[in-house]
Design an enzyme around this catalytic site. Sequence first.
Site, PDB file in Angstrom:
ATOM      1  N   TYR A 122       0.851  -1.189   0.000  1.00  0.00           N
ATOM      2  CA  TYR A 122       0.000   0.000   0.000  1.00  0.00           C
ATOM      3  C   TYR A 122       0.884   1.236   0.000  1.00  0.00           C
ATOM      4  O   TYR A 122       1.706   1.427   0.901  1.00  0.00           O
ATOM      5  CB  TYR A 122      -0.912  -0.007   1.226  1.00  0.00           C
ATOM      6  CG  TYR A 122      -1.764   1.235   1.372  1.00  0.00           C
ATOM      7  CD1 TYR A 122      -2.546   1.687   0.318  1.00  0.00           C
ATOM      8  CD2 TYR A 122      -1.797   1.959   2.566  1.00  0.00           C
ATOM      9  CE1 TYR A 122      -3.324   2.825   0.438  1.00  0.00           C
ATOM     10  CE2 TYR A 122      -2.581   3.088   2.707  1.00  0.00           C
ATOM     11  CZ  TYR A 122      -3.343   3.520   1.631  1.00  0.00           C
ATOM     12  OH  TYR A 122      -4.121   4.648   1.754  1.00  0.00           O
ATOM     13  N   HIS A 163      -4.609   5.105  -2.788  1.00  0.00           N
ATOM     14  CA  HIS A 163      -5.787   5.963  -2.895  1.00  0.00           C
ATOM     15  C   HIS A 163      -5.331   7.342  -3.358  1.00  0.00           C
ATOM     16  O   HIS A 163      -4.257   7.806  -2.963  1.00  0.00           O
ATOM     17  CB  HIS A 163      -6.508   6.081  -1.549  1.00  0.00           C
ATOM     18  CG  HIS A 163      -6.964   4.768  -0.999  1.00  0.00           C
ATOM     19  ND1 HIS A 163      -6.613   4.330   0.266  1.00  0.00           N
ATOM     20  CD2 HIS A 163      -7.732   3.790  -1.541  1.00  0.00           C
ATOM     21  CE1 HIS A 163      -7.159   3.139   0.466  1.00  0.00           C
ATOM     22  NE2 HIS A 163      -7.834   2.791  -0.610  1.00  0.00           N
TER      23      HIS A 163
END
Length: 215
Positions: A122, A163
């Site tokens: 991530y 994101h």
Amino acid sequence: MAQFTWHQPKHSHNGHASDSTAARSSDFPIRLCSTTDVQLRFLCPDDLEEVRTLCLDWFPIDYPLSWYQDITSSERFFALACVYNFAIIGLIVAEIKPYTILNYEDRGILPESMGRNSEVGYILSLGVHKKHRRNGIGSLLLDSLINHLTTAERHKVKAIFLHVLTTNQAAIHFYEARGFILHSFLPFYYSIRGKSKDGFTYVSYLNGGHPPWTL
């Protein structure tokens, strides 16, 4: 592939999001001859104030002090700095997580059967000083992370994701050019200065990973 020099971090004497904003300094970029002009090294506690100043300039998200303490001291993070003339000009921060502990909105990046024993990378932050953008620094940092995640000992890592604000076209273009694909739309995902902002999830697959099969 660009070659670069690894430098061990200096020792301290005291024992979430790829969205960048315009830097306060000059708008005129400094052109590097090549990426061999820079050095890559992991962050250390002595970097905390410099990194905090840069992130406040680059990102719309106000990270707490504890976040800076974690990324400059904890081995849990892959926190890599790009250094030019003794100053940090680029930074990538990522974390390897078991698929089973991901938030609900991120579970769909892998098939459930594959995810049970898998890990994912991530990307929390990726930023480059405005003076040094379009010099390949972002790609150099991202390539370093991908190389780290595709070694034999990281074979369980099946995807890397991030994101990003839906309004951050520069970051979206960068990741799409690097083969990341849009996975999902996240309404009101961010809270920035008291206002809700929409986000996207972007994913790239590695080590044999793939998205869930659909009709």
